[in-house]
Design an enzyme around this catalytic site. Structure first.
Site, PDB file in Angstrom:
ATOM      1  CG  ASP A 100      -2.141   0.727   1.167  1.00 49.28           C
ATOM      2  OD1 ASP A 100      -2.167   1.733   0.442  1.00 49.28           O
ATOM      3  OD2 ASP A 100      -3.119   0.345   1.844  1.00 49.28           O
ATOM      4  CG  ASP A 207      -3.992   6.112   0.774  1.00 55.54           C
ATOM      5  OD1 ASP A 207      -4.925   5.390   1.139  1.00 55.54           O
ATOM      6  OD2 ASP A 207      -3.750   7.234   1.277  1.00 55.54           O
ATOM      7  CD  GLU A 257      -8.696   5.162  -1.010  1.00 52.98           C
ATOM      8  OE1 GLU A 257      -9.576   5.044  -0.159  1.00 52.98           O
ATOM      9  OE2 GLU A 257      -7.594   5.697  -0.771  1.00 52.98           O
ATOM     10  CG  HIS A 331      -8.560   0.224   5.817  1.00 53.35           C
ATOM     11  ND1 HIS A 331      -8.510  -0.041   4.457  1.00 53.35           N
ATOM     12  CD2 HIS A 331      -7.974   1.422   5.987  1.00 53.35           C
ATOM     13  CE1 HIS A 331      -7.909   0.955   3.847  1.00 53.35           C
ATOM     14  NE2 HIS A 331      -7.566   1.858   4.748  1.00 53.35           N
ATOM     15  CG  ASP A 332     -10.713   3.734   4.722  1.00 55.60           C
ATOM     16  OD1 ASP A 332     -10.072   3.778   5.784  1.00 55.60           O
ATOM     17  OD2 ASP A 332     -10.201   3.915   3.605  1.00 55.60           O
TER      18      ASP A 332
HETATM   19  C1  GLC Z   1      -7.287   6.218   2.235  1.00 57.45           C
HETATM   20  C2  GLC Z   1      -7.110   5.137   3.260  1.00 57.45           C
HETATM   21  C3  GLC Z   1      -7.545   5.667   4.584  1.00 57.45           C
HETATM   22  C4  GLC Z   1      -6.659   6.840   4.937  1.00 57.45           C
HETATM   23  C5  GLC Z   1      -6.660   7.894   3.827  1.00 57.45           C
HETATM   24  C6  GLC Z   1      -5.531   8.860   3.994  1.00 57.45           C
HETATM   25  O1  GLC Z   1      -8.613   6.584   2.077  1.00 57.45           O
HETATM   26  O2  GLC Z   1      -7.812   3.986   2.867  1.00 57.45           O
HETATM   27  O3  GLC Z   1      -7.518   4.690   5.592  1.00 57.45           O
HETATM   28  O4  GLC Z   1      -7.091   7.429   6.125  1.00 57.45           O
HETATM   29  O5  GLC Z   1      -6.497   7.311   2.562  1.00 57.45           O
HETATM   30  O6  GLC Z   1      -4.310   8.234   3.725  1.00 57.45           O
END
Ligand code: GLC
Ligand code: CA
Length: 564
Positions: A100, A207, A257, A331-332
Site C-alpha cells: 500500500d 492510496d 483508490e 478498513h474505511d
Molecule cells: C485512504 C485510506 C484511509 C486513509 C486515507 C488517507 O482513504 O484507505 O484509511 O485514512 O487514505 O491516507
C-alpha cells in the site's frame, strides 16, 4: 496490449488490515509474522494476492497512512527479515503481495517535512506550502489560503508560525500533501516503488492517488469542500503514467483508490491502452445510504440507487475497456452485512453475508475480500465513544456535537459510520480475544466471535466461509465470470438487483448467467420466470424461491445465480 480480463479475470485479492489481522507477539497489535502464521488459512480460501495495509515507519496517527519513512518497517509490525520471510512463504503458496503506497501525503514526522520545517528550500518545495499574510502569528494566523476542508474535519490548511506559511493537508494535520508538480518528488516516489518491487512484491495499491495533482491556481470553493478542484486534477494521468513507466509497473497488478471520481477518469486510469494502473476502486455505490451525499447524515440504503450505480459502473467501464476492483468493504467502511442486510437473526445474518459476497464475486472485475468478510464478521456495536480509536470518528464525534447533536445522537451516527466498524480484530476462534492476540487487543472484539470465527467456519461446509470459498473457485473454473460481458436487467422489484453475464463461445462452462439478489427482508418478485426452468442453479445462498404466475419470487436476502 493485454486485455484486463485475460490478465486479471480469474484473480481474487484479499485485503489485510495488518493492525487487526493476527498478533504474533502478544502486544495486542497485528504484525507481519502474524500474517505469515496464517498463510495456510488464506491458501485454503483460495485467494491470489494479499493487499497489506501500510506497515512502514509511522507515528500511527492514521494507523500507518501517515508514513514517516517508506523504506523501513515500523518496529511494532516487524522487521525487514520478517517481511522477506512473508514474501517467500506467500510465494511458495502461489500468493502474491500487494503493498500500500501512500503517496498523496507523508507524515509530518517524515524527514522531508522536518527539513522543510527547518526552512530548507529544497524540502519546502516537496509540499504545498503557501505564504501567510505578513504579520500573521500563531495567535492570529488570519484566513487560510482557501476554504477547503480536510476529509477528517476542519480546515485543510495548517499554519506554521516559524515559517509564516500554511501547508495543505487533505487528511489529518499530521498528513502533509506532497507537491507532485515537483519532479524531484516524483523521482523519490519512483525510487520507493522500485525499492519494494526489487524485494519481490507482485503489485501495489495506491492510496487516494487521484488527489495527487492540485490546481496551479488555488481558489475558494463556494459549492463544496474543495474536492472538485483537486479530484482527478489537471496532471493526474500524466503523473500516474510516469510513475508506472519509471517504476516498471506496467503489467503488474496495481489498483488505485479513486476518491469521488468519474467513470471517464477510471477508464483512463485502468484501460491497458493508457498504461496507467490495472484497476480502480470507486466509492459511489457506498454512498447510497448517505443523506444528500453527507456521510454523517444517516439514511437507509437506497437499493434502486445502488442498482443504478453498479449498472453504470459495470457497463460503462466495460464499454471503455476499464477494469473495476469489486468490493463492499475495507478498513474505511462498515461491514456490508450490517449495512445492507440484517444481522439480527442467524438465518438473516448468514443470507445477508452471502448475498453481498455473491454479487461481488459475480460482477465483472477483480473481487476483493476484506479480512473477516468471508466469515460474515459484523459491525461491533460499540456502546461508548471510549471504545473508538479512529481519528476521523473521534473528530466527527466532536463536530457533530458542535453542530447541535446530543452525545447520544452523535454516538448513534458514529456507530453506523465509523471506520472502526471494519477494524475490529479478525475472529480466528471462540476464545477470549478471538485467537487474535494473547495480550490485550488494541480495539474491542465483537461478542459474536464465539460463533462467527474461522475455526468453526472452516470445518463447516454450510458456513459463510465455505460459501466464499465456493465463490472463489467458481470464478476460477468459469470463463463467463472471468471475461463475460455484463448487462443489468430491469427487475420487478426495486429491492432486487439483477444482471446478466454472457460469453459467446465460452471454452468451458456456461455461456450465460443471470444473477438475482434480493436486498430486503421480505419476499420480492425478481424477473419473469419463463426460460429459468431450462437453466441450472449455479450457486445460491438459500433455496427459498418459487414461481408465482410467471414470476420468480425470491425469499428474504436471497441471492441466486442461474446458468445456461
Ligand atoms: C485512504 C485510506 C484511509 C486513509 C486515507 C488517507 O482513504 O484507505 O484509511 O485514512 O487514505 O491516507
Ligand atoms: Ca504484535
Amino acid at each position: 496490449m493485454q486485455d484486463r480480463a485475460e490478465q486479471l479475470g480469474d484473480k481474487v485479492v484479499y485485503q489485510i488490515y495488518i493492525r487487526s489481522f493476527n498478533d504474533s507477539n502478544g502486544d495486542g497489535i497485528g504484525d507481519i509474522r502474524g500474517i505469515t502464521q496464517r498463510l495456510d488459512y488464506l491458501k485454503g480460501l483460495g485467494v491470489d494476492y494479499l493487499w497489506i495495509t501500510p506497515f512502514f515507519s509511522s507515528p500511527q496517527v492514521d494507523n500507518g497512512y501517515d508514513v514517516a519513512d517508506y523504506r523501513t518497517i515500523e518496529p511494532m509490525y516487524g522487521t525487514m527479515a520478517d517481511f522477506d520471510e512473508l514474501a517467500r512463504e506467500a510465494g511458495a503458496r502461489g500468493i502474491g503481495l500487494m503493498l500500500d503506497m501512500v503517496f498523496n501525503h507523508t507524515s509530518t514526522s517524515h524527514a522531508w517535512f522536518q527539513r522543510a520545517l527547518a526552512g530548507d528550500p529544497k524540502y519546502l518545495a516537496y509540499y504545498k506550502f503557501v505564504d501567510a499574510a505578513p504579520g500573521a502569528s500563531a495567535k492570529d494566523p488570519g484566513e487560510p489560503p482557501t476554504n477547503w476542508l480536510s476529509k477528517f474535519g476542519g480546515s485543510a490548511w495548517e499554519y506554521v508560525p516559524s515559517l509564516n506559511k500554511w501547508y495543505l493537508h487533505l487528511f489529518d494535520t499530521s498528513q502533509a500533501d506532497l507537491n507532485w508538480d515537483n519532479p524531484e518528488v516524483r523521482r523519490e516516489l519512483v525510487d520507493v516503488v522500485r525499492f519494494w518491487k526489487d524485494r519481490g512484491v507482485s503489485g501495489f495499491r495506491f492510496d487516494v492517488v487521484n488527489l495527487i495533482s492540485k490546481p496551479d491556481h488555488l481558489e475558494d470553493d463556494d459549492e463544496g469542500d474543495g474536492r472538485r478542484f483537486y479530484t482527478d486534477g489537471p496532471h493526474v494521468h500524466e503523473y500516474i503514467r510516469e510513475l508506472v513507466r519509471e517504476g516498471g509497473l506496467d503489467g503488474m497488478v496495481t489498483v488505485g483508490e479513486m476518491s469521488s471520481t468519474s467513470i471517464e477518469n477510471c477508464i483512463r486510469y485502468s484501460a491497458p491502452r493508457y498504461h496507467e494502473l490495472s484497476q480502480t476502486f470507486s466509492f459511489h455505490h457506498l454512498k447510497v445510504d448517505y443523506r444528500d451525499g453527507d456521510k454523517w447524515a444517516l439514511a437507509e440504503p437506497n437499493i434502486a440507487a445502488l442498482r443504478d450505480t453498479l449498472a453504470s459502473w459495470q457497463e460503462g467501464m466495460t464499454a471503455g475497456g476499464g477494469w473495476n476492483a469489486l468490493f463492499w468493504s475495507n478498513h474505511d467502511q462498515p461491514r456490508p452485512n450490517s449495512r445492507f442486510g440484517d444481522c439480527s437473526s442467524e438465518e438473516a445474518w448468514r443470507r445477508s453475508s452471502e448475498l453481498v459476497g455473491t454479487i461481488n464475486h459475480l460482477m465483472r472485475g477483480t473481487p476483493y475480500i476484506y479480512q473477516g468478510e468471508e466469515l460474515g464478521m459484523t459491525d461491533p456495536g460499540f456502546a461508548s465513544i471510549d471504545e473508538y480509536r479512529d481519528v476521523e470518528s473521534l473528530n466527527y464525534y466532536q463536530i457533530l456535537q458542535d453542530e447541535g447533536k446530543t452525545p447520544g445522537e452523535a454516538l448513534r451516527i458514529i456507530g453506523r459510520r465509523s471506520r472502526d466498524n471494519g477494524r475490529t480484530p479478525m475472529q480466528w476462534d471462540e476464545s477470549k480475544h478471538a485467537g487474535f492476540t494473547t495480550g490485550t487487543p488494541w480495539i474491542g472484539i465483537p461478542s459474536n466471535h464465539t460463533t462467527v470465527n474461522a475455526k468453526a467456519e472452516v470445518r463447516d461446509p454450510e458456513s459463510v466461509w465455505s460459501y466464499y470459498r465456493r465463490l472463489i473457485s467458481l470464478r476460477k473454473e468459469t470463463p463467463v465470470i472471468q471475461r463475460g460481458s455484463v448487462h443489468f436487467l430491469d427487475a420487478l422489484s426495486d429491492k432486487v438487483i439483477a444482471f446478466e453475464r454472457t460469453l459467446d463461445d465460452a471454452p468451458s462452462g456456461p455461456a450465460r448467467l443471470v444473477v438475482l439478489c434480493n436486498f430486503s427482508g421480505t419476499r420480492q418478485p425478481a424477473i419473469a420466470s419463463d426460460g429459468l426452468a431450462e437453466g441450472s442453479l449455479l450457486i445460491a445462498n438459500a433455496r427459498d424461491m418459487h414461481e408465482e404466475e410467471g414470476t420468480l419470487v425470491l425469499g428474504p436476502w436471497v441471492a441466486a445465480v442461474f446458468a445456461w
